[in-house]
Motif scaffolding. Structure first.
Motif, PDB file in Angstrom:
ATOM      1  N   ASN A  82       0.795  -1.886  -0.081  1.00  0.00           N
ATOM      2  CA  ASN A  82      -0.594  -0.163   0.059  1.00  0.00           C
ATOM      3  C   ASN A  82       0.332   1.291   0.049  1.00  0.00           C
ATOM      4  O   ASN A  82       0.519   2.826  -0.014  1.00  0.00           O
ATOM      5  CB  ASN A  82      -1.466   0.112   1.127  1.00  0.00           C
ATOM      6  N   ASN A  90       0.836  -0.625  -6.950  1.00  0.00           N
ATOM      7  CA  ASN A  90       0.475  -0.903  -6.299  1.00  0.00           C
ATOM      8  C   ASN A  90      -1.537  -1.680  -5.781  1.00  0.00           C
ATOM      9  O   ASN A  90      -2.405  -0.402  -5.675  1.00  0.00           O
ATOM     10  CB  ASN A  90      -0.009   1.154  -5.620  1.00  0.00           C
ATOM     11  N   LYS A  92      -2.621  -2.444  -3.164  1.00  0.00           N
ATOM     12  CA  LYS A  92      -2.510  -2.967  -2.014  1.00  0.00           C
ATOM     13  C   LYS A  92      -3.948  -3.972  -1.446  1.00  0.00           C
ATOM     14  O   LYS A  92      -4.729  -3.988  -1.015  1.00  0.00           O
ATOM     15  CB  LYS A  92      -4.007  -2.022  -1.743  1.00  0.00           C
ATOM     16  N   ALA A 106       6.313   7.421  -2.577  1.00  0.00           N
ATOM     17  CA  ALA A 106       5.294   7.483  -2.005  1.00  0.00           C
ATOM     18  C   ALA A 106       6.223   8.366  -1.329  1.00  0.00           C
ATOM     19  O   ALA A 106       7.953   7.793  -0.715  1.00  0.00           O
ATOM     20  CB  ALA A 106       5.103   6.694  -1.010  1.00  0.00           C
ATOM     21  N   TYR A 202       2.028   9.782   1.966  1.00  0.00           N
ATOM     22  CA  TYR A 202       0.899  10.476   0.641  1.00  0.00           C
ATOM     23  C   TYR A 202       0.952   9.554  -0.201  1.00  0.00           C
ATOM     24  O   TYR A 202       2.062   8.727  -0.918  1.00  0.00           O
ATOM     25  CB  TYR A 202       1.867  11.208  -0.537  1.00  0.00           C
ATOM     26  N   PRO A 203       0.070   9.101  -1.374  1.00  0.00           N
ATOM     27  CA  PRO A 203      -0.954   9.733  -0.383  1.00  0.00           C
ATOM     28  C   PRO A 203      -2.384   9.256   1.334  1.00  0.00           C
ATOM     29  O   PRO A 203      -1.657   8.537   1.336  1.00  0.00           O
ATOM     30  CB  PRO A 203      -2.714   9.463  -1.385  1.00  0.00           C
ATOM     31  N   ILE A 204      -2.414  10.468   1.790  1.00  0.00           N
ATOM     32  CA  ILE A 204      -2.724  10.069   3.348  1.00  0.00           C
ATOM     33  C   ILE A 204      -3.806   9.167   3.353  1.00  0.00           C
ATOM     34  O   ILE A 204      -5.198   8.985   2.439  1.00  0.00           O
ATOM     35  CB  ILE A 204      -3.545  11.145   4.067  1.00  0.00           C
ATOM     36  N   SER A 205      -3.847   8.169   4.604  1.00  0.00           N
ATOM     37  CA  SER A 205      -4.247   6.648   4.233  1.00  0.00           C
ATOM     38  C   SER A 205      -5.720   6.952   4.699  1.00  0.00           C
ATOM     39  O   SER A 205      -5.816   7.736   5.245  1.00  0.00           O
ATOM     40  CB  SER A 205      -3.956   6.147   5.908  1.00  0.00           C
ATOM     41  N   ARG A 236       4.068  16.582   0.773  1.00  0.00           N
ATOM     42  CA  ARG A 236       3.119  17.007   0.462  1.00  0.00           C
ATOM     43  C   ARG A 236       1.997  16.031   1.571  1.00  0.00           C
ATOM     44  O   ARG A 236       1.119  16.083   1.234  1.00  0.00           O
ATOM     45  CB  ARG A 236       3.518  14.815  -0.655  1.00  0.00           C
ATOM     46  N   ASP A 237       3.071  15.961   2.501  1.00  0.00           N
ATOM     47  CA  ASP A 237       2.249  15.328   3.739  1.00  0.00           C
ATOM     48  C   ASP A 237       1.953  16.533   4.425  1.00  0.00           C
ATOM     49  O   ASP A 237       2.483  16.958   5.768  1.00  0.00           O
ATOM     50  CB  ASP A 237       2.562  14.715   4.570  1.00  0.00           C
TER      51      ASP A 237
END
Length: 470
Positions: A82, A90, A92, A106, A202-205, A236-237
């Motif tokens: 993930n 990706n 997941k 990421a 990134y992306p945020i979970s 990015r976060d």
């Protein structure tokens, strides 16, 4: 010279400096062991050997010039499925996600790439990381190297299996309710969930502020090394820390003398705890007194926060599955679909209450606890590894909900504190047991220091080959 398969990341780097080993030799050895053990453990779900060898050759060139580009240059590393790796899919853990290769790394992956790590591949996980087990509709069952008929736990299941067998030295996982600590405890390795925001994402979970990124390794020092790399800031976060992390290897050997440590075998609410686990964890906790700490039995003083976790977790599951039509959901793990359907019925007010008030109340309770105690020790889990492919042990002692055997891990996702697990013994049938070390928010170095003190004094056994179940 010892076998490559027995070397840690820190030891590999020493060999690279002395030119007694090269990153290409190490990568080829890791690829060979991956091919040998993969049919038994099913730990990998992506990556390619050509990319691995190309990264290793580039690292070897840098070492030959005496110009390593970072603190993990040439260290074989795996990435959970993930976490995006540019050029690799990706998945997941799902059969319904896009198969297009990721177009960027990421944050943790970007920092590892910049520091010269060699990527061995993506590791297996349950679908969207929704449970603490190691199976998914995409990849089937990942197995525990200590007994192949047992689960390695999850959701960082493939990462833990690789760490147990030293297929690579650094294994990047995620932890939203215990997903680093659960499999680390089940497979007899070290794992740490650092303070929330220490490692950018990134992306945020979809699990939001519950979800942490962190390493699983065979040694505490390797995790300290890794955390100093992946903890570098990333714009990015917006929820991550903006200050660079310290070098966690500095002060790692300072010990625990004089620290005040609380030991809570049941957290005040755990009803079911396997006797072997409790006895082994208590013996380990009391050993900190032998190292000079002041150890006292003391519960933190909060009730089981499972309802808070369920509200936040289920809403995240609903968000994860929102893009998928009804026919696609038939291909998704039924347990995840059920959680998502429950989450879709949660009101905004319920979510806000859990996110703002319940979460803050729990964090405040732990902050007061840490005014008295520098660290908290608990068992990591309420049981040892059970039959692979199940949500709970077959005898029904924990019911049908997997969170009933993980009551020690999820509270500290809600509070966002650093929490690690160290191997502290074995059951009578040879399965690892873990001791959890929890520190105040921001005290990641202290948690690592305590884990290292235990490791240095008492050590833990390591595997070289998978073991068949009975």
């Amino acid at each position: 010279m010892p076998e490559i398969a027995d070397l840690t990341a820190v030891e590999l780097l020493q060999h690279y400096r002395r030119k007694t080993l090269s990153p290409v030799e190490v990568a080829r050895d890791a690829i060979a062991r991956k091919a040998r053990h993969e049919p038994a453990v099913n730990a990998f779900c992506g990556g390619d050997d050509e990319t691995t060898l190309a990264m290793a050759r580039a690292s070897e060139d840098r070492w030959n010039r005496g110009e390593p580009c970072g603190p993990v240059d040439g260290v074989p590393t795996t990435i959970k499925d993930n976490i995006a790796v540019k050029g690799w899919t990706n998945f997941k853990g799902s059969a319904v996600t896009s198969k297009a290769p990721a177009d960027e790394d990421a944050p943790a992956v970007a920092r590892l790439r910049q520091a010269g790590a060699v990527f061995l591949g993506k590791t297996c996980m349950p679908e969207f990381g929704w449970k603490g087990l190691g199976d998914s509709p995409l990849t089937g069952i990942t197995r525990n190297p200590w007994k192949l008929d047992r689960t390695p736990g999850g959701s960082s299941s493939g990462a833990a299996a690789c760490a147990a067998l030293n297929i690579g030295c650094i294994h990047i996982g995620t932890d939203g309710a215990g997903s680093i600590r659960i499999p680390a405890a089940f497979t007899g390795v070290f794992g740490i969930k650092a303070s929330y925001g220490r490692v950018p994402a990134y992306p945020i979970s979809v699990m939001g502020f519950l979800a942490h990124v962190g390493p699983l390794t065979r040694t505490v020092e390797d995790s300290a090394l890794a955390l100093g790399v992946i903890g570098q800031p990333d714009k990015r976060d917006m929820t991550a820390m903006t200050a660079p992390p310290p070098d966690y290897r500095i002060g790692l050997a300072d010990g625990v003398r004089g620290l005040r440590i609380g030991w809570s075998p049941r957290l005040g609410y755990v009803r079911r705890l396997d006797t072997e686990v409790e006895e082994s964890a208590e013996k380990a906790a009391l050993r900190f007194a032998e190292l000079g700490a002041i150890v006292e039995a003391s519960d933190p003083g909060f009730h089981d926060p499972l309802e808070t976790l369920t509200t936040l977790w289920s809403a995240g599951a609903a968000l994860a599955l929102e893009p998928f039509a009804a026919e696609q959901r038939t291909l998704i793990d039924p347990g995840l679909v059920e959680a998502a359907e429950f989450g879709a019925r949660i009101s905004g007010a319920q979510y806000a209450d859990a996110f703002l008030y319940q979460r803050n109340a729990l964090a405040s309770t732990m902050a007061r606890y840490h005014e008295r105690f520098d660290l908290l020790l608990t068992p990591t889990l309420a049981t040892s590894a059970f039959e692979a492919g199940r949500l709970t042990p077959a005898d029904g002692r924990f019911g049908t909900d997997w969170t009933r055997w993980t009551p020690y891990t999820y509270p500290f996702n809600i509070t966002q504190q650093p929490a690690a697990t160290v191997p502290c013994g074995f059951t009578a049938d040879g399965l690892p047991i873990g001791l959890q070390i929890v520190g105040p928010y921001g005290a990641d170095a202290l948690v690592l220091r305590a884990a290292r003190a235990f490791e240095a004094a008492f050590g833990w056994d390591k595997l070289s080959e998978p073991r068949r179940g009975m």
